[in-house]
Design a protein around this motif. Structure first.
Motif, mmCIF file in Angstrom:
data_model
loop_
_atom_site.group_PDB
_atom_site.id
_atom_site.type_symbol
_atom_site.label_atom_id
_atom_site.label_comp_id
_atom_site.label_asym_id
_atom_site.label_seq_id
_atom_site.Cartn_x
_atom_site.Cartn_y
_atom_site.Cartn_z
ATOM 1 N N ALA A 173 0.782 -1.184 0.079
ATOM 2 C CA ALA A 173 -0.133 0.097 0.135
ATOM 3 C C ALA A 173 0.977 1.194 0.055
ATOM 4 O O ALA A 173 1.774 1.408 0.775
ATOM 5 N N MET A 174 0.664 2.076 -0.950
ATOM 6 C CA MET A 174 1.687 3.156 -1.229
ATOM 7 C C MET A 174 0.810 4.469 -0.472
ATOM 8 O O MET A 174 -0.270 4.613 -1.087
ATOM 9 N N LEU A 175 1.312 5.221 0.218
ATOM 10 C CA LEU A 175 0.552 6.235 0.889
ATOM 11 C C LEU A 175 1.430 7.496 0.358
ATOM 12 O O LEU A 175 2.469 8.023 0.663
ATOM 13 N N ASP A 231 7.402 -7.331 -6.872
ATOM 14 C CA ASP A 231 6.523 -6.804 -5.815
ATOM 15 C C ASP A 231 5.411 -5.846 -6.657
ATOM 16 O O ASP A 231 5.652 -5.543 -7.834
ATOM 17 N N LYS A 232 4.453 -5.661 -5.906
ATOM 18 C CA LYS A 232 3.250 -4.843 -6.670
ATOM 19 C C LYS A 232 2.427 -3.876 -5.478
ATOM 20 O O LYS A 232 2.395 -4.223 -4.405
ATOM 21 N N ILE A 233 2.417 -2.756 -5.984
ATOM 22 C CA ILE A 233 1.638 -1.725 -5.308
ATOM 23 C C ILE A 233 0.213 -2.059 -5.700
ATOM 24 O O ILE A 233 -0.353 -1.749 -6.862
ATOM 25 N N ILE A 234 -0.748 -2.541 -4.743
ATOM 26 C CA ILE A 234 -2.109 -2.767 -4.924
ATOM 27 C C ILE A 234 -2.936 -1.763 -4.753
ATOM 28 O O ILE A 234 -4.194 -1.992 -4.759
ATOM 29 N N SER A 235 -2.310 -0.764 -3.630
ATOM 30 C CA SER A 235 -3.308 0.038 -3.155
ATOM 31 C C SER A 235 -2.517 1.456 -3.054
ATOM 32 O O SER A 235 -1.439 1.356 -2.695
ATOM 33 N N ILE A 236 -3.499 2.519 -3.421
ATOM 34 C CA ILE A 236 -2.747 3.691 -3.296
ATOM 35 C C ILE A 236 -3.599 4.725 -2.577
ATOM 36 O O ILE A 236 -4.832 4.952 -2.998
ATOM 37 N N TYR A 237 -3.254 5.431 -1.556
ATOM 38 C CA TYR A 237 -3.575 6.784 -1.019
ATOM 39 C C TYR A 237 -3.282 7.846 -1.371
ATOM 40 O O TYR A 237 -2.242 8.084 -1.387
ATOM 41 N N SER A 238 -4.041 8.703 -1.543
ATOM 42 C CA SER A 238 -3.747 10.052 -1.852
ATOM 43 C C SER A 238 -4.718 11.057 -1.240
ATOM 44 O O SER A 238 -5.900 10.627 -1.232
ATOM 45 N N MET A 257 -6.985 7.141 4.207
ATOM 46 C CA MET A 257 -5.678 6.598 4.415
ATOM 47 C C MET A 257 -5.733 4.952 5.501
ATOM 48 O O MET A 257 -5.133 4.009 4.854
ATOM 49 N N GLU A 258 -6.687 5.044 6.130
ATOM 50 C CA GLU A 258 -6.986 3.752 6.865
ATOM 51 C C GLU A 258 -7.270 2.558 6.158
ATOM 52 O O GLU A 258 -7.170 1.393 5.997
ATOM 53 N N GLU A 259 -8.442 3.016 5.010
ATOM 54 C CA GLU A 259 -8.673 2.188 4.036
ATOM 55 C C GLU A 259 -7.440 1.385 3.221
ATOM 56 O O GLU A 259 -7.448 0.271 3.139
ATOM 57 N N ALA A 260 -6.703 2.048 2.681
ATOM 58 C CA ALA A 260 -5.528 1.617 2.026
ATOM 59 C C ALA A 260 -4.692 0.461 2.928
ATOM 60 O O ALA A 260 -4.207 -0.441 2.621
ATOM 61 N N ILE A 261 -4.321 1.168 4.157
ATOM 62 C CA ILE A 261 -3.657 0.495 5.212
ATOM 63 C C ILE A 261 -4.344 -0.944 5.496
ATOM 64 O O ILE A 261 -3.642 -1.851 5.405
ATOM 65 N N ASP A 291 -5.358 -7.806 1.612
ATOM 66 C CA ASP A 291 -4.237 -8.256 0.652
ATOM 67 C C ASP A 291 -2.959 -7.466 0.860
ATOM 68 O O ASP A 291 -1.893 -7.982 0.341
ATOM 69 N N VAL A 292 -2.947 -6.479 1.459
ATOM 70 C CA VAL A 292 -1.560 -5.532 1.637
ATOM 71 C C VAL A 292 -0.667 -6.345 2.889
ATOM 72 O O VAL A 292 -1.088 -6.603 3.847
ATOM 73 N N ASP A 293 0.584 -6.482 2.461
ATOM 74 C CA ASP A 293 1.683 -6.968 3.209
ATOM 75 C C ASP A 293 2.439 -5.904 4.138
ATOM 76 O O ASP A 293 2.833 -5.943 5.088
ATOM 77 N N ILE A 294 2.753 -5.014 3.199
ATOM 78 C CA ILE A 294 3.555 -3.838 3.951
ATOM 79 C C ILE A 294 3.089 -2.456 3.352
ATOM 80 O O ILE A 294 2.618 -2.344 2.165
ATOM 81 N N VAL A 295 3.379 -1.268 4.094
ATOM 82 C CA VAL A 295 2.836 -0.080 3.997
ATOM 83 C C VAL A 295 4.092 0.965 3.727
ATOM 84 O O VAL A 295 4.923 0.704 4.572
ATOM 85 N N CYS A 296 4.271 1.547 2.687
ATOM 86 C CA CYS A 296 5.205 2.516 2.446
ATOM 87 C C CYS A 296 4.458 3.846 2.371
ATOM 88 O O CYS A 296 3.788 4.278 1.839
ATOM 89 N N ILE A 297 5.231 4.623 3.267
ATOM 90 C CA ILE A 297 4.908 6.013 3.618
ATOM 91 C C ILE A 297 5.677 7.047 2.868
ATOM 92 O O ILE A 297 6.818 7.119 3.164
ATOM 93 N N SER A 298 4.955 7.813 1.730
ATOM 94 C CA SER A 298 5.733 9.019 1.052
ATOM 95 C C SER A 298 4.621 9.978 1.287
ATOM 96 O O SER A 298 4.551 10.613 0.353
#
Length: 396
Positions: free
Chosen positions: A5-7, A27-34, A56-60, A64-71
């Motif tokens: 999940a990319m934030l 590896d695959k970004i499957i969810s994007i929060y903006s 934001m919480e919906e993406a996290i 299916d999300v394994d790891i969250v990347c905070i940007s």
């Protein structure tokens, strides 16, 4: 394969996405929060994400999300990390960890209490040149490290929030100094305690409340000195340089501005050249593989390999906390004009170190100051008498 999940869908989020979906290729970004719907949709389209959201919480919490990347902007890091802890999701975040050490400490304690994987995305300690230099330092090629210097300067960041001191937490010290401090700290030894900081900072050019130029010294318990030079006022591109000096050698690194790739163009057909490049005409210095040269590929490889092995990556939230603590002292020093102590409530390295001896015996009576070969073919020794302190020279 890691499902991410990319934030954040801005400049750094896209850099991360290019590396995440390009290097390991599994590896695959499957969810994007903006924060903006149009940005989320555009990112999802560009990177083929199956899910986008402005929550934001919906993406996290996506199942299916394994790891969250905070940007995200600095002021949103803590809220994002706390949501990762709530949903027990592994997390890695862009630098700096927090706007200050207090925020960073809360995030560190939260992820450790939650028992989740945490990675600090300090890309510049993953660049190919740094990795090679660090290997030489660890192997003793430079002897005892005495001084490490890192410089990052450019014309200023890309997004508006960087220029707002409340959102960002500071100016170029926090934005760029976090890189430089972790680079120099790595060369000196991350288990060596930073004890105090002297820093000059000023707002020289930009119409902002934060500093746009700063120079600082970080004193370590073993007597080593770290130095950082940072600026949002430098003209001419992105200047990344490191210097390391030891008792047995020296390393100089120019990581980005002079790339070994020179090009002249009138501008016809030229567009993007390299990060922070100020012009697309005249003599230019393109970068062959920007993602690799800036360390993103090696960084994510380390993160995911560590996660798969169940071990800590090279850079964790603890490292981010130490960096924030050093930078807090830098800001205090810039105001007080004095050396300020580094306040570390959590320290997991060595303690009670003293400055290493600089005395090298030549014989029973003398210390060796210098040995050199003369132009006329003989060896000269500069010596100091151990009892009297008298300086003498011998020709051999």
């Amino acid at each position: 394969m890691k499902k991410i999940a990319m934030l954040g869908s801005g400049f750094i989020g896209r850099f991360y996405a290019d590396s995440l979906q390009g290097y390991r290729s599994r590896d695959k970004i499957i969810s994007i929060y903006s924060r903006r719907e149009e940005s989320a949709k555009k990112f999802a389209e560009d990177y083929h994400c199956e899910h986008w959201t402005i929550d934001m919480e919906e993406a996290i919490a996506h199942p299916d999300v394994d790891i969250v990347c905070i940007s995200l902007p600095n002021n949103l890091h803590e809220a994002a990390v706390m949501l990762c802890c709530k949903h027990k999701k592994a997390v890695m975040t862009t630098k700096p960890l927090g706007r200050n050490a207090a925020e960073a400490k809360r995030m560190l304690l939260a992820v450790e209490e939650a028992g989740i994987f945490n990675g600090y995305l300090e890309d510049l300690v993953y660049t190919p040149k740094f990795i090679k230099a660090m290997e030489s330092v660890k192997n003793g090629a430079l002897g005892r490290i005495l001084w490490a210097k890192s410089r990052e300067t450019h014309p200023g960041p890309h997004s508006e929030w960087f220029w707002d001191i409340e959102q960002a937490g500071g100016g170029c010290i926090l934005d760029l100094g976090c890189h430089c401090v972790e680079i120099t700290r790595s060369y000196i030894g991350k288990d060596i305690k930073p004890v105090e900081v002297m820093c000059w900072a000023d707002t020289q050019v930009k119409p902002i409340d934060a500093e746009d130029h700063a120079i600082g010294l970080v004193k370590y318990e073993n007597g080593a000195i770290g130095q950082f030079e940072v600026s949002w006022t430098f003209r001419g591109g992105l200047d990344l340089r490191d210097e390391v000096m030891g008792s047995e050698g020296t390393i100089w690194i120019n990581s980005f501005l002079r790339t070994g790739f020179d090009m002249f163009t009138t501008g016809k057909g030229a567009d993007y050249v390299a990060e922070k490049a100020e012009s697309n005409t005249g003599w230019l210095f393109p970068v062959g593989d920007e993602l690799n040269e800036l360390g993103y590929n090696h960084m994510f490889m380390d993160m995911f390999n560590a996660m798969e092995k169940g071990v800590d990556p090279k850079e964790t939230f603890y490292d981010g906390y130490v960096v924030n603590s050093i930078l807090d002292a830098a800001y205090k020093s810039a105001k007080s004009k004095q050396w300020e102590p580094v306040q570390l409530d959590i320290w997991r390295g060595q303690t009670g170190l003293t400055k290493g001896s600089h005395l090298v015996s030549y014989d029973d009576q003398h210390y060796l100051i210098k040995e050199e070969m003369t132009h006329f073919g003989t060896k000269k020794l500069i010596l100091k008498h151990k009892q009297t302190g008298k300086i003498s020279e011998q020709i051999i």
